[in-house]
Design a protein around this motif. Structure first.
Motif, PDB file in Angstrom:
ATOM      1  N   UNK A   1      -6.843 -20.423   3.729  1.00 20.54           N
ATOM      2  CA  UNK A   1      -6.510 -18.897   3.485  1.00 20.54           C
ATOM      3  C   UNK A   1      -5.484 -19.319   4.273  1.00 20.54           C
ATOM      4  N   UNK A   2      -4.809 -19.436   4.712  1.00 19.37           N
ATOM      5  CA  UNK A   2      -3.623 -19.698   5.077  1.00 19.37           C
ATOM      6  C   UNK A   2      -2.556 -19.654   4.087  1.00 19.37           C
ATOM      7  N   UNK A   3      -2.708 -20.053   3.054  1.00 19.91           N
ATOM      8  CA  UNK A   3      -1.824 -19.983   1.491  1.00 19.91           C
ATOM      9  C   UNK A   3      -1.543 -19.317   0.767  1.00 19.91           C
ATOM     10  N   UNK A   4      -2.957 -17.982   0.739  1.00 13.40           N
ATOM     11  CA  UNK A   4      -2.943 -17.110   0.442  1.00 13.40           C
ATOM     12  C   UNK A   4      -2.363 -16.256   0.669  1.00 13.40           C
ATOM     13  N   UNK A   5      -1.394 -15.465  -0.323  1.00 12.83           N
ATOM     14  CA  UNK A   5      -0.730 -14.329  -0.538  1.00 12.83           C
ATOM     15  C   UNK A   5      -1.235 -13.442  -1.074  1.00 12.83           C
ATOM     16  N   UNK A   6      -0.348 -12.034  -0.397  1.00 11.04           N
ATOM     17  CA  UNK A   6      -1.305 -10.929   0.359  1.00 11.04           C
ATOM     18  C   UNK A   6      -0.681 -10.337  -0.960  1.00 11.04           C
ATOM     19  N   UNK A   7      -0.924  -9.280  -1.738  1.00 11.80           N
ATOM     20  CA  UNK A   7      -0.714  -8.789  -2.889  1.00 11.80           C
ATOM     21  C   UNK A   7      -0.698  -7.252  -2.857  1.00 11.80           C
ATOM     22  N   UNK A   8       0.798  -7.457  -2.955  1.00 15.71           N
ATOM     23  CA  UNK A   8       1.284  -6.048  -2.535  1.00 15.71           C
ATOM     24  C   UNK A   8       0.648  -4.385  -2.899  1.00 15.71           C
ATOM     25  N   UNK A   9       0.682  -3.706  -2.642  1.00 12.49           N
ATOM     26  CA  UNK A   9      -0.111  -1.977  -2.971  1.00 12.49           C
ATOM     27  C   UNK A   9       0.962  -0.854  -3.263  1.00 12.49           C
ATOM     28  N   UNK A  10       0.806  -0.992  -3.840  1.00 13.36           N
ATOM     29  CA  UNK A  10       1.808   0.246  -4.361  1.00 13.36           C
ATOM     30  C   UNK A  10       1.725   1.632  -3.810  1.00 13.36           C
ATOM     31  N   UNK A  11       2.763   2.413  -2.600  1.00 15.01           N
ATOM     32  CA  UNK A  11       2.502   3.566  -1.473  1.00 15.01           C
ATOM     33  C   UNK A  11       1.919   4.425  -2.531  1.00 15.01           C
ATOM     34  N   UNK A  12       1.170   5.375  -2.530  1.00 16.92           N
ATOM     35  CA  UNK A  12       0.555   6.974  -3.007  1.00 16.92           C
ATOM     36  C   UNK A  12       1.516   7.781  -2.769  1.00 16.92           C
ATOM     37  N   UNK A  13       2.438   8.291  -4.003  1.00 16.24           N
ATOM     38  CA  UNK A  13       3.376   9.202  -3.758  1.00 16.24           C
ATOM     39  C   UNK A  13       2.753  10.436  -4.235  1.00 16.24           C
ATOM     40  N   UNK A  14       2.510  10.909  -3.319  1.00 17.29           N
ATOM     41  CA  UNK A  14       2.105  12.704  -3.696  1.00 17.29           C
ATOM     42  C   UNK A  14       3.476  13.874  -4.933  1.00 17.29           C
ATOM     43  N   UNK A  15       3.290  14.011  -5.441  1.00 19.05           N
ATOM     44  CA  UNK A  15       4.512  14.709  -6.005  1.00 19.05           C
ATOM     45  C   UNK A  15       3.841  16.560  -5.110  1.00 19.05           C
TER      46      UNK A  15
END
Length: 273
Positions: free
Chosen positions: A55-69
């Motif tokens: 678990x310590x070796x797992x990389x966090x998956x980046x989450x794109x920010x929600x863009x409000x137009x």
């Protein structure tokens, strides 16, 4: 005091052996259970340590920010310019003598047309609807250019030249659902400045009119405008001008009635600030 017989002694020894053997079997069972429990605990601990390591070796998956137009808006002040073409004028020129008697009903026609340009300053308000928006506003505009006409007919000559038009217009319309395109109507007050000339002789009277005059009228029209960005937009408009009628007199009292009307189509560019 009584001593055990040899036979009784053997019986007691046998019981002691049986009891001792049972105790040894119970002890071995307890040892086996204890060993198995310790082994299972060890396996679980190893699994937990291994899982934590992985678990310590797992990389966090980046989450794109929600863009409000932000929704497009028409609200605010704007300035702009236009280029257009006037056509469809209809001014039938007549001739009356100083007594007001009609000498010639139709000396000729002045159907002014030509290219024109304009500038405008306006303001808009906006109200959101379930689909799109209702947009309303007021606009002050100036138009000039080369809108003119002339005729030569049966001893008469005539000409008209529209110098400029000032207009104060109300514009109201509806946008599409996305809010970036608006269709609107136009209703305005206009003030026109003209050069007007009619010369000719008929029925014993000569008219010699060459004058400049201004007059008030109204305009109605339709338009469509599209947002290119938050500030810039392009538009296309059709507008009909009617300046009513005005009686013009020459120095001798002969007269004609000017009735200038025309349509104008134009393209424009606006900047909202």
């Amino acid at each position: 005091m009584r001593f055990l017989t040899h036979k009784e002694t053997r019986f007691v020894d046998a019981n002691i052996f049986i009891l001792g053997f049972g105790a040894m079997k119970s002890a071995r069972r307890v040892s086996a259970v204890t060993f198995n429990g310790l082994a299972c605990a060890g396996v679980l601990a190893a699994c937990a340590v291994s899982g934590a390591a992985h678990a310590g070796n797992l990389e966090q998956v980046p989450v794109d920010p929600v863009v409000v137009v932000a929704a497009p808006t028409w609200q605010g002040f704007y300035v702009g310019g236009t280029a257009g073409y006037a056509f469809g004028a209809d001014d039938r020129v007549g001739h009356k003598n100083p007594a007001g008697v009609l000498v010639t009903r139709r000396a000729g026609d002045l159907d002014g047309e030509g290219f024109n340009y304009g500038v405008q300053l306006g303001w808009r308000g906006e109200r959101a609807l379930s689909r799109g928006s209702f947009v309303y506003g007021i606009e002050l505009g100036y138009n000039g250019g080369d809108v003119d006409d002339s005729f030569v007919n049966g001893g008469y000559t005539g000409s008209v030249d529209l110098n400029h038009v000032l207009g104060l217009r109300a514009k109201t319309g509806l946008t599409n659902q996305s809010g970036n395109t608006m269709v609107y109507g136009i209703l305005g007050y206009v003030h026109g400045d003209f050069d007007y000339a009619v010369n000719g002789t008929a029925g014993g009277d000569t008219i010699n009119l060459n004058t400049a005059y201004d007059t008030d009228g109204y305009s109605i029209g339709l338009g469509v405008e599209h947002l290119l960005s938050d500030s810039w937009s392009v538009k296309a408009e059709w507008e009909y001008y009617n300046f009513g009628s005005k009686t013009l007199f020459d120095a001798g009292g002969s007269s004609t009635v000017a009735t200038p009307t025309y349509s104008n189509v134009q393209l424009g560019l606006n900047f909202r600030f």
